[in-house]
Motif scaffolding. Structure first.
Motif, short mmCIF file in Angstrom:
data_model
loop_
_atom_site.label_atom_id
_atom_site.label_comp_id
_atom_site.label_asym_id
_atom_site.label_seq_id
_atom_site.Cartn_x
_atom_site.Cartn_y
_atom_site.Cartn_z
N ALA A 99 0.84 -1.20 0.00
CA ALA A 99 0.00 0.00 0.00
C ALA A 99 0.87 1.25 0.00
O ALA A 99 1.99 1.25 0.53
N VAL A 100 0.35 2.32 -0.59
CA VAL A 100 1.15 3.53 -0.82
C VAL A 100 1.67 4.13 0.48
O VAL A 100 2.88 4.27 0.68
N VAL A 101 0.78 4.50 1.39
CA VAL A 101 1.19 5.18 2.61
C VAL A 101 2.05 4.28 3.48
O VAL A 101 3.07 4.70 4.04
N PHE A 102 1.66 3.00 3.59
CA PHE A 102 2.43 2.06 4.39
C PHE A 102 3.84 1.91 3.83
O PHE A 102 4.82 1.92 4.57
N GLY A 103 3.94 1.81 2.50
CA GLY A 103 5.25 1.65 1.88
C GLY A 103 6.12 2.89 2.03
O GLY A 103 7.29 2.79 2.41
N LEU A 104 5.54 4.05 1.75
CA LEU A 104 6.32 5.29 1.83
C LEU A 104 6.68 5.65 3.26
O LEU A 104 7.78 6.12 3.54
N GLY A 105 5.73 5.42 4.19
CA GLY A 105 5.95 5.87 5.56
C GLY A 105 6.81 4.95 6.40
O GLY A 105 7.54 5.43 7.28
#
Length: 314
Positions: A99-105
């Motif tokens: 997932a985007v936020v999980f990956g980036l954060g």
């Protein structure tokens, strides 16, 4: 090695009933996979597949051959992969979905040390909020929730996914904050429509005592992405149910306020999915071990635990 790729073309085509799906997994063209299978059939002197516009069907000799070679192929591939592992030089392109936020954060900040430790691995990361088909889409691993776990895949749970009601200070300044779950029905909500089912998600809340309460808020806005739900809350558009992994940095900064701190929804695990150990390549094995280790070192499972006090969170 030409014989190995020929056998692998046959086995992966049989598993997916498609030359195209096998090609995506192997990094070849569908034509190359078809030619490999045709060469194998010519060598064996038998027809392994019945081909049609709807896909591939194994013939009786093909079914027998698949049973006999698939286990040996997996063993041989693992042996080849483990040569590089034994030399402490796992290598290759590592295709992972998250997932985007999980990956980036959380995941991307872990990569500096990982890449220093394994310089011959090239991450090929796909940021996507949908569950992917690891085998047919050619992924080495995926991180998320809601995945089917067919035969041949394994999963390591990283943490639970807890969802909590939140709102911005600006929104709370305009309302009387809810004191108990039933009060939420009188407030405007930023609701999530499931991209998979099209239904609006509901979050039955529970507390530490095990009580559970169904929640129904008036829709002020409906979106189909959990990150958009969080952004709507940050903008003061209403009350939102947000996963802890999204909410933690905003709770720390004060941009969001947790409501009903004794209540939360547990919607399942976030896990690391990958091929079973017999088929696991060296690059995937070291990635799995590293991510699991980092989750423990950073105590992320506790950070995402809504039943724990925010005081003392890392």
């Amino acid at each position: 090695m030409d014989s190995l790729i020929t056998l692998e073309s046959f086995v992966r085509s049989a598993q997916s009933a498609s030359f195209s799906a096998a090609a995506r997994r192997l990094g070849l063209t569908p034509a190359a996979v078809s030619q490999n299978v045709a060469r194998l059939e010519a060598r064996l002197g038998v027809r392994l597949f019945q081909r049609s516009t709807r896909g591939l069907t194994l013939t009786e000799p093909g079914e027998r051959f698949l049973r006999e070679v698939s286990g040996g192929l997996d063993t041989l591939q693992a042996a080849i992969s483990n040569v590089s592992l034994a030399a402490e030089r796992p290598s290759g392109v590592l295709k992972v979905s998250m997932a985007v936020v999980f990956g980036l954060g959380y995941l991307l900040p872990m990569m500096q040390e990982f890449l220093e430790r394994y310089p011959d691995i090239v991450p090929d990361w796909h940021f996507d909020n949908r569950p992917v088909d690891l085998i047919n889409e050619g992924f080495d691993a995926a991180i998320g929730g809601g995945f089917d776990l067919p035969s041949g895949l394994a999963a390591r749970e990283l943490s639970r996914v807890h969802v909590i009601p939140v709102a911005s200070p600006s929104y709370l300044a305009r309302i009387t904050p809810p004191r108990e779950p039933a009060d939420l029905q009188h407030h405007e909500g930023i609701l999530l429509r499931s991209p998979q089912t099209g239904r609006i998600r509901s979050w039955p809340l529970r507390n530490r005592a095990g009580e559970q309460v169904a929640i129904d808020m008036r829709p002020r806005m409906i979106v189909n992405d959990p990150e958009a739900v969080c952004h709507g809350a940050l903008l003061g558009l209403g009350i939102a149910f947000v996963g802890m992994m999204y909410a933690v940095p905003h709770l720390r900064s004060g941009a969001l306020v947790r409501l009903l701190p004794d209540w939360y929804a547990d919607i399942g695990p976030v896990s690391l999915y990958y091929a079973g150990h017999r088929q696991l390549s060296a690059k995937t094995r070291v990635f799995v071990d590293y991510i699991v280790s980092e989750f423990k070192r950073q105590d992320l499972a506790r950070m995402f635990d809504a039943s724990a006090s925010l005081r003392g969170r890392r």
